[in-house]
Write an enzyme that holds these catalytic residues in place. Structure first.
Site, mmCIF file in Angstrom:
data_model
loop_
_atom_site.group_PDB
_atom_site.id
_atom_site.type_symbol
_atom_site.label_atom_id
_atom_site.label_comp_id
_atom_site.label_asym_id
_atom_site.label_seq_id
_atom_site.Cartn_x
_atom_site.Cartn_y
_atom_site.Cartn_z
ATOM 1 N N ASP A 160 94.005 -12.182 -1.561
ATOM 2 C CA ASP A 160 93.952 -13.643 -1.545
ATOM 3 C C ASP A 160 92.939 -14.178 -2.548
ATOM 4 O OD1 ASP A 160 91.910 -12.495 0.087
ATOM 5 O OD2 ASP A 160 91.506 -14.467 0.942
ATOM 6 N N GLU A 161 93.154 -15.400 -2.963
ATOM 7 C CA GLU A 161 92.203 -16.209 -3.729
ATOM 8 C C GLU A 161 91.669 -15.513 -4.982
ATOM 9 O OE1 GLU A 161 90.526 -19.072 -0.178
ATOM 10 O OE2 GLU A 161 89.411 -17.237 -0.578
ATOM 11 N N VAL A 162 92.551 -14.841 -5.705
ATOM 12 C CA VAL A 162 92.165 -14.298 -7.011
ATOM 13 C C VAL A 162 92.078 -15.469 -7.983
ATOM 14 C CG1 VAL A 162 92.787 -12.740 -8.889
ATOM 15 C CG2 VAL A 162 93.294 -12.111 -6.523
#
Length: 610
Positions: free
Chosen positions: A380-382
């Site tokens: 997530d949230e790269v």
């Protein structure tokens, strides 16, 4: 006289004193009183179960092929048993699982019960309790029958591998029986059995529900809690207590978000520098023995622990021990490069990255695979902008980054499969970055109903953690400090990003399969509530999780709708949940109240309603 408490009619016909949580598929109860005590005889497939030592000199015998689980949960917290588990490897048997479950159930009934004064009209407990002067009929026997044979998959299952159904009967003659296909189904039946009994104000334990007939089975295979031990370290006893409460609620997956950019509490013997430099303090770590003990403790209670190492984002802490592998550590302003400080992601095009992950996973995964069928790889949230700082990438162009992400995920998931585990990812990997994943991969979705419909429409297996309903850290205020001046005015009154607070009523209102076709709905394996720990530690974890996780637990076990297709209402749920909260308190979990005592003493949920 037998009264059928069909679930759609529970509100009108049954007070909270006749409650079971989560509500069974079918339940019939009567109005006869039975008593229960230490003379209860318990059998399992015809063999007598020694569920309570009579003294230190006369303990329950230790089976040659199993570990003794009769002495309750504290047994598993002893250092020597953690050593035994780590050295001897996992040893599980149906008999062992059931023996431990019987012991815990009877401990709950006889030692950790409660006087239900909150569930009766004001000052009328003594006049409505069963009389102690009348002749007593005792529950004399509990006969447990397991009709199927457990396999290795029973204790480290994929979704759908375990039949958790059970049948429970309790006759007016004091004879009780539980039948189930698996030992895990037996555990579920035992937890329901505990909820039939109360403590009399003068001490004895009784039920006024006999005869009882229950058939039950879960609607979803994956019923979980996400626990974040990276942003704030959680002691082992806190984790054990959470597993206990999960088992009471018939929840069966503990997702441990083990590492993040803030800290690395997980000891990796092949890479000791990770925790030596990345833990918050000495001793605030989880050794291999601790991880084995957590898994074992969970399996004994019908819970599967799933470990997550978030990658390639949320990985900044590794910069303290391996700065050559990380980009963006210490980058400012942090909000340009990551979701929360400190930033730091894996250098995607660094040839040293593969060797590092080979070493990390060759150490960790073989220690997890005996206990769990899954490993969560994060995703997530790269932040693509952070790769402008990566000397091996040097751009935020998705045309450059996505192929590198694809290569990383392919190799990483190959490591997971090599260890005999099934990969899990956060939804951004397939949905936001267009990375192709295998058909075996389970996708965890948190961005809402549209995301779930899109993922299932593409054929992905999904578990939902819809933040609009099931993020339990939401609505409790901003955790970042706001400077005086314009920023203070702009951010007042300092709400967090995902408010409002997800009350148990909002949690309970969520239907994980709403708006999906039958084919799409079949791909929703279940869900998890999330307890991200920026402002959660061992002091407030219980009140954050419970009873809101209980509300999700009933949705996942019993379904959002009843057999008639009608929504289960707050009027049906609130009295039962309030009673179950009292049971959790009695067993040592400090759950928040459902509503004030005035409401529980009103006799039904319409006392406190609009």
């Amino acid at each position: 006289m037998l009264s059928k408490a069909v679930l759609t009619l529970v509100l009108a016909t049954v007070t909270s004193v006749r409650a079971v949580w989560p509500i069974p598929a079918t339940i019939e109860t009567g109005d006869k009183t039975l008593w229960i005590g230490e003379a209860l005889s318990v059998t399992y497939n015809g063999d007598k179960v020694c569920w309570r030592p009579t003294s230190n000199n006369h303990p329950c015998p230790l089976d040659d092929d199993t570990m003794d689980t009769n002495v309750g949960s504290l047994f598993w917290q002893l250092p020597w048993i953690r050593n035994y588990v780590a050295v001897g490897g996992p040893k599980f048997s149906s008999k062992e699982i059931v023996k431990g479950g019987v012991s815990r159930a009877m401990e709950a009934i006889l030692d950790d019960n409660f006087v239900p004064w909150k569930l009766y009209p004001r000052l009328e407990l003594e006049s409505t309790e069963p009389s102690l002067r009348k002749p007593k009929t005792y529950v004399s026997c509990l006969d447990i029958t397991q009709t199927g044979k457990d396999t290795a998959k029973t204790f480290k299952p994929l979704a759908g591998d375990v039949d958790e159904s059970y049948n429970l009967t309790l006759g007016t003659d004091g004879k009780a029986a539980i039948s189930a296909v698996s030992s895990i189904g037996v555990l579920r039946g035992l937890e329901t059995f505990t909820q039939l009994f109360f403590q009399h104000s003068q001490g004895p334990i009784y039920t006024t529900k006999a005869p009882v007939k229950i058939t039950d089975a879960p609607q979803y295979d994956h019923r979980g809690v996400l626990m974040d031990v990276s942003r704030n370290y959680l002691p082992l006893d806190t984790i054990y207590r959470t597993i206990d409460a999960m088992s009471w609620n018939k929840l069966n997956r503990l997702h441990i978000h083990a590492t993040d950019s803030q800290s690395w509490p997980l000891e990796i013997p092949a890479l000791p520098e990770l925790h030596q430099k990345g833990a918050y303090a000495k001793g605030k770590t989880y050794s291999p023995k601790d991880i084995a003990a957590i898994h074992t403790y969970a399996i004994q209670r019908g819970v599967e622990a799933i470990v997550e190492i978030d990658t390639p984002g949320h990985f900044g802490i590794v910069a303290l021990s391996h700065p050559e592998l990380i980009t963006g550590w210490g980058a400012t302003p942090w909000s340009s490069y990551c979701a929360e400080p400190p930033c730091g992601q894996i250098q995607l095009n660094n040839p040293k990255t593969d060797a590092f992950f080979d070493k990390l996973m060759d150490d960790l995964l073989p220690r997890l695979s005996p206990y769990s069928a899954y490993f969560h790889t994060g995703g997530d949230e790269v932040n693509f902008n952070e790769y402008t700082l990566d000397p091996t990438v040097g751009t935020n162009d998705s045309a450059v980054i996505v192929p590198l992400l694809q290569k990383f995920i392919d190799k990483h998931h190959a490591r997971v499969r090599k260890a005999g585990l099934v990969p899990m990812v956060w939804e951004e990997i397939p949905a936001s970055y267009n990375v192709t994943i295998g058909e075996d991969v389970v996708v965890q979705s948190w961005l809402g109903d549209e995301a779930i419909k899109s993922l299932t429409g593409q054929g992905h297996k999904v578990i939902t953690s819809n933040y609009n309903y099931w993020y339990l850290d939401c609505g409790r205020g901003q955790w970042l400090n706001i400077p005086e001046g314009e920023a203070l005015e702009a951010n007042w009154p300092f709400n967090d990003w995902c408010g409002p607070t997800k009350s148990w009523r909002l949690v309970y209102s969520y239907d994980p399969r709403a708006g999906l076709t039958d084919d799409e709905a079949a791909l929703v394996l279940g869900g998890e509530v999330g307890a991200w720990a920026e402002t959660i530690d061992e002091v407030n974890l219980d009140s954050i999780l419970w009873p809101r996780s209980s509300a999700a637990g009933e949705v996942l076990w019993s379904g959002r709708t009843d057999s008639a297709g009608e929504n289960r209402t707050q009027f049906d749920a609130a009295p039962r949940l309030a009673e179950f909260r009292e049971r959790m308190l009695a067993r040592g979990v400090r759950a928040d109240p459902v509503y004030m005592t005035f409401c529980t003493q009103g006799g039904n949920a319409t006392t406190c309603s609009l």
